[in-house]
Enzyme design. Structure first.
Site, PDB file in Angstrom:
ATOM      1  N   CYS A  79       0.839  -1.198   0.000  1.00 26.75           N
ATOM      2  CA  CYS A  79       0.000   0.000   0.000  1.00 26.75           C
ATOM      3  C   CYS A  79       0.877   1.254   0.000  1.00 26.75           C
ATOM      4  O   CYS A  79       1.608   1.500  -0.953  1.00 26.75           O
ATOM      5  CB  CYS A  79      -0.999  -0.041   1.147  1.00 26.75           C
ATOM      6  SG  CYS A  79      -2.364   1.146   0.925  1.00 26.75           S
ATOM      7  N   HIS A 181      -3.968  -4.589  -0.168  1.00 26.62           N
ATOM      8  CA  HIS A 181      -3.535  -5.164   1.110  1.00 26.62           C
ATOM      9  C   HIS A 181      -3.628  -6.690   1.040  1.00 26.62           C
ATOM     10  O   HIS A 181      -4.715  -7.245   1.186  1.00 26.62           O
ATOM     11  CB  HIS A 181      -4.416  -4.656   2.252  1.00 26.62           C
ATOM     12  CG  HIS A 181      -4.166  -3.232   2.624  1.00 26.62           C
ATOM     13  ND1 HIS A 181      -3.193  -2.863   3.519  1.00 26.62           N
ATOM     14  CD2 HIS A 181      -4.753  -2.090   2.204  1.00 26.62           C
ATOM     15  CE1 HIS A 181      -3.196  -1.551   3.649  1.00 26.62           C
ATOM     16  NE2 HIS A 181      -4.130  -1.054   2.857  1.00 26.62           N
ATOM     17  N   GLU A 183      -2.758  -8.732   3.252  1.00 24.01           N
ATOM     18  CA  GLU A 183      -3.158  -9.225   4.572  1.00 24.01           C
ATOM     19  C   GLU A 183      -4.656  -9.098   4.807  1.00 24.01           C
ATOM     20  O   GLU A 183      -5.183  -9.661   5.769  1.00 24.01           O
ATOM     21  CB  GLU A 183      -2.382  -8.488   5.675  1.00 24.01           C
ATOM     22  CG  GLU A 183      -2.832  -7.070   5.978  1.00 24.01           C
ATOM     23  CD  GLU A 183      -2.348  -6.014   5.005  1.00 24.01           C
ATOM     24  OE1 GLU A 183      -2.566  -4.823   5.283  1.00 24.01           O
ATOM     25  OE2 GLU A 183      -1.755  -6.369   3.962  1.00 24.01           O
TER      26      GLU A 183
END
Length: 207
Positions: A79, A181, A183
């Site tokens: 990001c 992202h 994650e």
């Protein structure tokens, strides 16, 4: 071991949790010695570009990151961390970045009839099938950002369309970036982090 650069970037907890979930050993650190002895380095990021650059400078991490690249240690920016890899951002006025990949960070145009910031799931289109991250092709990942990278197509592994083609994955040598992202991108994101883990393991084996 993967070193996650500690500069109060905002999303480090989720990144650590995701790496632990897939069995990758990682440590959050601002210690140059730990970073430079890692098998891979991860630069996370949520927040303002200029503030992030200021903290990296304050902690003496800019030179450390350049040394990481010089030593060809795999580096992944996520990001804002991806955007920092480039030469400059226009966010709140021109701010120099790390300059590891040619290109500039620009605001998503406001005249596209789409909400800014860009928040949500978008499909990635692969442009370099020989990339280690080719498993991103046709996969949906989660984006949260108001700025995108304007760079040469040779560095763009995948894009997601949001009125414009937004680079989702970029790479130059062993410098990699993900605008989305991983994650927060479910199984797809975890698989992409596993791919980075494989890259770091190959680096460690070759040392």
């Amino acid at each position: 071991m993967i070193a996650i650069i500690d500069y109060d970037a905002g999303n480090t907890f989720n990144v650590q949790k995701a790496l632990a979930y897939i069995g990758l050993d990682a440590v959050l650190t601002a210690d140059p010695e730990v970073i430079l002895n890692a098998d891979g380095v991860l630069l996370p990021g949520v927040g303002a570009y200029a503030s992030a650059v200021a903290v990296l400078k304050e902690r003496g991490l800019v030179d450390v990151i350049h040394e990481v690249v010089k030593r060809e240690i795999p580096l992944l920016g996520i990001c804002l961390g991806m955007q920092l890899l480039f030469e400059e951002s226009e966010e709140y006025g021109p701010t120099p970045g790390l300059g590891l990949i040619p290109g500039k960070v620009r605001e998503i145009p406001r005249d596209l009839g789409l909400s800014v910031p860009h928040m949500g799931w978008n499909k990635n289109t692969l442009h370099h099938p020989d990339s280690a991250f080719s498993n991103v092709d046709d996969q949906y990942t989660y984006f949260v950002h108001s700025y995108y990278v304007d760079t040469d197509p040779e560095f763009i592994t995948s894009t997601a369309n949001y009125g414009i083609d937004v680079p989702g994955v970029v790479e130059r040598g062993r410098v990699y970036g993900m605008q989305f992202h991983p994650e927060k991108s479910g199984v797809v994101g975890l698989n992409l982090l596993r791919t980075f883990g494989n890259i770091t393991e190959a680096y460690a084996a070759a040392k």
